[in-house]
Design an enzyme around this catalytic site. Structure first.
Site, PDB file in Angstrom:
ATOM      1  N   LYS A 131     -25.332 -80.143 -33.954  1.00 38.73           N
ATOM      2  CA  LYS A 131     -25.522 -79.663 -32.575  1.00 38.73           C
ATOM      3  C   LYS A 131     -26.504 -80.569 -31.864  1.00 38.73           C
ATOM      4  O   LYS A 131     -27.576 -80.874 -32.392  1.00 38.73           O
ATOM      5  CB  LYS A 131     -26.077 -78.225 -32.615  1.00 38.73           C
ATOM      6  CG  LYS A 131     -26.335 -77.627 -31.259  1.00 38.73           C
ATOM      7  CD  LYS A 131     -25.167 -76.772 -30.799  1.00 38.73           C
ATOM      8  CE  LYS A 131     -25.218 -76.460 -29.318  1.00 38.73           C
ATOM      9  NZ  LYS A 131     -24.739 -77.565 -28.448  1.00 38.73           N
ATOM     10  N   LYS A 152     -26.568 -85.996 -32.006  1.00 36.18           N
ATOM     11  CA  LYS A 152     -26.714 -86.459 -30.620  1.00 36.18           C
ATOM     12  C   LYS A 152     -25.613 -87.467 -30.366  1.00 36.18           C
ATOM     13  O   LYS A 152     -25.105 -88.080 -31.309  1.00 36.18           O
ATOM     14  CB  LYS A 152     -28.080 -87.124 -30.412  1.00 36.18           C
ATOM     15  CG  LYS A 152     -28.543 -87.159 -28.983  1.00 36.18           C
ATOM     16  CD  LYS A 152     -29.155 -85.834 -28.552  1.00 36.18           C
ATOM     17  CE  LYS A 152     -29.450 -85.824 -27.065  1.00 36.18           C
ATOM     18  NZ  LYS A 152     -30.232 -84.638 -26.686  1.00 36.18           N
ATOM     19  N   GLY A 164     -24.936 -81.068 -22.977  1.00 33.76           N
ATOM     20  CA  GLY A 164     -25.387 -82.053 -22.000  1.00 33.76           C
ATOM     21  C   GLY A 164     -26.721 -82.689 -22.378  1.00 33.76           C
ATOM     22  O   GLY A 164     -27.394 -82.255 -23.303  1.00 33.76           O
ATOM     23  N   ASP A 165     -27.062 -83.738 -21.682  1.00 33.45           N
ATOM     24  CA  ASP A 165     -28.385 -84.375 -21.745  1.00 33.45           C
ATOM     25  C   ASP A 165     -28.462 -85.221 -20.467  1.00 33.45           C
ATOM     26  O   ASP A 165     -27.760 -84.911 -19.488  1.00 33.45           O
ATOM     27  CB  ASP A 165     -28.521 -85.220 -23.024  1.00 33.45           C
ATOM     28  CG  ASP A 165     -29.947 -85.725 -23.263  1.00 33.45           C
ATOM     29  OD1 ASP A 165     -30.804 -84.915 -23.652  1.00 33.45           O
ATOM     30  OD2 ASP A 165     -30.226 -86.926 -23.035  1.00 33.45           O
TER      31      ASP A 165
HETATM   32  P1  NDP Z   1     -31.238 -85.428 -15.970  1.00 35.00           P
HETATM   33  O1  NDP Z   1     -30.272 -86.548 -16.022  1.00 35.00           O
HETATM   34  O2  NDP Z   1     -30.833 -84.146 -15.327  1.00 35.00           O
HETATM   35  O3  NDP Z   1     -32.595 -85.901 -15.261  1.00 35.00           O
HETATM   36  C1  NDP Z   1     -33.369 -86.957 -15.719  1.00 35.00           C
HETATM   37  C2  NDP Z   1     -34.412 -87.209 -14.658  1.00 35.00           C
HETATM   38  O4  NDP Z   1     -35.376 -88.132 -15.128  1.00 35.00           O
HETATM   39  C3  NDP Z   1     -33.837 -87.793 -13.395  1.00 35.00           C
HETATM   40  O5  NDP Z   1     -34.569 -87.298 -12.319  1.00 35.00           O
HETATM   41  C4  NDP Z   1     -34.079 -89.290 -13.587  1.00 35.00           C
HETATM   42  O6  NDP Z   1     -34.105 -90.030 -12.406  1.00 35.00           O
HETATM   43  C5  NDP Z   1     -35.427 -89.226 -14.196  1.00 35.00           C
HETATM   44  N1  NDP Z   1     -35.815 -90.442 -14.898  1.00 35.00           N
HETATM   45  C6  NDP Z   1     -35.119 -91.183 -15.767  1.00 35.00           C
HETATM   46  N2  NDP Z   1     -35.845 -92.196 -16.224  1.00 35.00           N
HETATM   47  C7  NDP Z   1     -37.051 -92.071 -15.617  1.00 35.00           C
HETATM   48  C8  NDP Z   1     -38.247 -92.783 -15.662  1.00 35.00           C
HETATM   49  N3  NDP Z   1     -38.370 -93.877 -16.426  1.00 35.00           N
HETATM   50  N4  NDP Z   1     -39.297 -92.337 -14.920  1.00 35.00           N
HETATM   51  C9  NDP Z   1     -39.187 -91.253 -14.140  1.00 35.00           C
HETATM   52  N5  NDP Z   1     -38.065 -90.544 -14.060  1.00 35.00           N
HETATM   53  C10 NDP Z   1     -37.018 -90.944 -14.776  1.00 35.00           C
HETATM   54  O7  NDP Z   1     -31.711 -85.185 -17.479  1.00 35.00           O
HETATM   55  P2  NDP Z   1     -32.381 -83.900 -18.120  1.00 35.00           P
HETATM   56  O8  NDP Z   1     -33.308 -83.276 -17.153  1.00 35.00           O
HETATM   57  O9  NDP Z   1     -31.315 -83.097 -18.735  1.00 35.00           O
HETATM   58  O10 NDP Z   1     -33.188 -84.575 -19.325  1.00 35.00           O
HETATM   59  C11 NDP Z   1     -34.517 -85.062 -19.161  1.00 35.00           C
HETATM   60  C12 NDP Z   1     -35.161 -85.198 -20.535  1.00 35.00           C
HETATM   61  O11 NDP Z   1     -35.166 -83.918 -21.184  1.00 35.00           O
HETATM   62  C13 NDP Z   1     -34.467 -86.140 -21.514  1.00 35.00           C
HETATM   63  O12 NDP Z   1     -35.440 -86.732 -22.346  1.00 35.00           O
HETATM   64  C14 NDP Z   1     -33.597 -85.201 -22.341  1.00 35.00           C
HETATM   65  O13 NDP Z   1     -33.279 -85.744 -23.606  1.00 35.00           O
HETATM   66  C15 NDP Z   1     -34.550 -84.023 -22.459  1.00 35.00           C
HETATM   67  N6  NDP Z   1     -33.931 -82.749 -22.790  1.00 35.00           N
HETATM   68  C16 NDP Z   1     -32.943 -82.221 -22.007  1.00 35.00           C
HETATM   69  C17 NDP Z   1     -32.402 -80.993 -22.328  1.00 35.00           C
HETATM   70  C18 NDP Z   1     -31.429 -80.312 -21.440  1.00 35.00           C
HETATM   71  O14 NDP Z   1     -31.095 -79.137 -21.715  1.00 35.00           O
HETATM   72  N7  NDP Z   1     -30.947 -80.934 -20.383  1.00 35.00           N
HETATM   73  C19 NDP Z   1     -32.785 -80.274 -23.569  1.00 35.00           C
HETATM   74  C20 NDP Z   1     -33.902 -80.880 -24.267  1.00 35.00           C
HETATM   75  C21 NDP Z   1     -34.404 -82.087 -23.904  1.00 35.00           C
HETATM   76  P3  NDP Z   1     -32.775 -90.744 -11.827  1.00 35.00           P
HETATM   77  O15 NDP Z   1     -32.091 -89.679 -11.058  1.00 35.00           O
HETATM   78  O16 NDP Z   1     -33.318 -91.839 -10.997  1.00 35.00           O
HETATM   79  O17 NDP Z   1     -31.997 -91.246 -13.011  1.00 35.00           O
END
Ligand code: NDP
Length: 457
Positions: free
Chosen positions: A101, A137, A176-177
């Site tokens: 998962k 993943k 998703g991620d």
């Molecule tokens: P999204 O794609 O929804 O959002 C990612 C966000 O981070 C966007 O706003 C993106 O900006 C921004 N971003 C990317 N790189 C950078 C950077 N170097 N500096 C600042 N901002 C940045 O992803 P999620 O919110 O789903 O995921 C975010 C993190 O959380 C990841 O590490 C993911 O693995 C982790 N995560 C997510 C889960 C989930 O349920 N979604 C569960 C557990 C962990 P831009 O729009 O410009 O790309």
């Protein structure tokens, strides 16, 4: 290997060092994967000292090698009929605790090292949820930015045409991620259903409500993070009320972390995207952020057009120079280095909790731990998303849907339980208050014990 949390040099330490040295030789170029492994390994010495059977059965070497890595070509056509090729991955790391998962990430930086680090983390995170899910993943180096809806759909269909043979509700359940939300999961599931000719809703989670998805899944990682921090604060006789909060990112995790922190009375003053960050001294207007990011797919810089008192700055790392009580990195890996950590500490940060996966590097973690900052590590603090995915699997299997409040209450209870497990494990092994050690140990022991019960294969 440096051992910032433990001092003892023992048979256990020697064993752990030797497994890590071999891993470094074998995967010298996989920096993110080695970093994630090192962060776990340095916590495990006291466990191995009390469990010589783990050394005898070479548990560590078995846990750091994925069960399998599936790598495939994804070919798709853009709206002008040009043909493109991307790389797709699925790392099935461990199914000791339950079916594989973990999410799918679509981002140009995706490579095998990043997939392995994320899948490795996922094993222990999923174990901490107390739900029966293993660690995996996947994703692709496909860049969804600037693509039309039809292009995204065709890419998702091409991706699933390759992936479908390796996944299933009792085998491997992606979600998703970064770059993969409800829309993409819908396209992936549609293609899976078409190929398999069966409605196996439990094969993917993060589906949209009304289409097999769970209510509160979208909110779960961000809300769960804030529920976890609430527990940390309560233990310190504090609360979110009137605290100043900085959140990096403005995607799924960041938006719902901001929403729940505001709900608990905090003032969120900054968030970012991969181009830059906004600072709003009056408190972030989340309606504007949602409109920009969730509805229109715009850049965060446009926020200042709606809130003239806010300031936009180019570049991501500057966000950590904004003074705050609580910092919630919710964007991506390695966004807080030692220098950013020292700046946060100098500006008085009290709590740092990770919504993203591995957003703090090892130097930054040590700075926080050594300077009395309450630190919530990702594998515990952001486990609410995958926990709610497991609740989605349960609803799909039993053909029922729970209300938003039912799911949210279960999520809240799970985050409390994760916090208690981390706290208790840290205390039991002599590292009271160190949730990094606690999370690593609590997550690891369940997997190691399961591995021993399965026998050698
Ligand atoms: P999204 O794609 O929804 O959002 C990612 C966000 O981070 C966007 O706003 C993106 O900006 C921004 N971003 C990317 N790189 C950078 C950077 N170097 N500096 C600042 N901002 C940045 O992803 P999620 O919110 O789903 O995921 C975010 C993190 O959380 C990841 O590490 C993911 O693995 C982790 N995560 C997510 C889960 C989930 O349920 N979604 C569960 C557990 C962990 P831009 O729009 O410009 O790309």
């Amino acid at each position: 290997m440096t051992t910032p949390y433990v001092n003892a040099k023992s048979e256990a330490q020697t064993y752990i060092d030797s497994v890590f040295e071999q891993l470094k030789l074998k995967y010298a170029h996989q920096n993110e994967f080695l970093q994630a492994v090192e962060e776990v390994f340095v916590s495990l010495v006291p466990v191995f000292e009390q469990h010589p059977e783990y050394i005898k059965n070479n548990v560590l070497s078995r846990i750091v090698e994925p069960d399998r890595i599936i790598s495939f070509r994804v070919t798709w056509q853009d709206d002008q009929n040009n043909v493109h090729v991307n790389r797709g991955y699925r790392v099935q790391f461990s199914n000791v605790v339950g079916p594989y998962k973990g999410g799918l990430r679509f981002h140009p930086t995706v490579n095998e090292s990043i997939m392995k680090f994320l899948a490795f983390e996922q094993i222990f995170k999923n174990s901490l949820t107390t739900l029966p899910i293993g660690g995996a993943k996947g994703g692709s180096d496909f860049d969804p930015k600037g693509k039309s809806n039809s292009e995204i759909m065709r890419f998702c269909q091409a991706f699933m045409t390759e992936l479908y043979r390796y996944v299933g509700p009792d085998v491997d359940v992606p979600a998703g991620d970064i770059g993969v939300g409800g829309r993409e999961v819908g396209y992936l599931y549609g293609q899976y259903k078409r190929i398999r000719g069966a409605h196996e809703a439990g094969v993917l989670t993060g589906k949209q409500p009304g289409y097999g998805g769970s209510l509160a899944r979208k909110e779960a990682t961000g809300y769960g993070l804030v529920y976890f921090v609430e527990e940390m604060l309560q233990d310190a006789k504090e609360s979110f009320l009137n605290k100043t909060v900085v959140v990096s990112g403005s995607g799924n995790v960041a938006i719902y972390a901001m929403e729940k922190a505001q709900h608990f009375g905090a003032k969120v003053v900054a968030c970012s995207d991969s181009n830059g960050y906004i600072y709003d001294p009056n408190g972030i207007d989340l309606k504007v952020v949602k409109e920009l990011k969730e509805v229109n797919g715009e850049r965060i810089s446009n926020y200042v057009n709606y809130r003239p008192d806010a300031v936009y700055s180019e570049g991501c790392s500057g966000i950590w120079t904004i003074p705050c009580d609580i910092a919630l990195p919710c964007a991506t890996q390695n966004e807080i280095d030692g220098e950013a950590a020292r700046t946060l500490i100098a500006n008085g940060v009290k709590v740092v909790a990770e919504g993203a996966n591995m957003p703090s590097n090892i130097e930054a973690i040590n700075e926080f731990l050594n300077n009395g900052v309450l630190f919530g590590p990702a594998k515990a603090a952001n486990a609410g998303g995958v926990a709610t995915s497991a609740l989605e699997m349960a609803q799909n299997s039993s053909r029922v849907y729970w209300s938003f409040n039912e799911v949210d209450e279960k999520l809240h209870d799970i985050m409390k339980s994760i916090y208690t497990q981390c706290k208790t494990a840290a205390e039991k092994y002599g590292y009271a208050g160190n949730l990094v050690v606690g999370a690593n140990i609590a997550g690891f022991v369940k997997v190691a014990d399961g591995l021993l019960k399965e026998g050698v294969y």
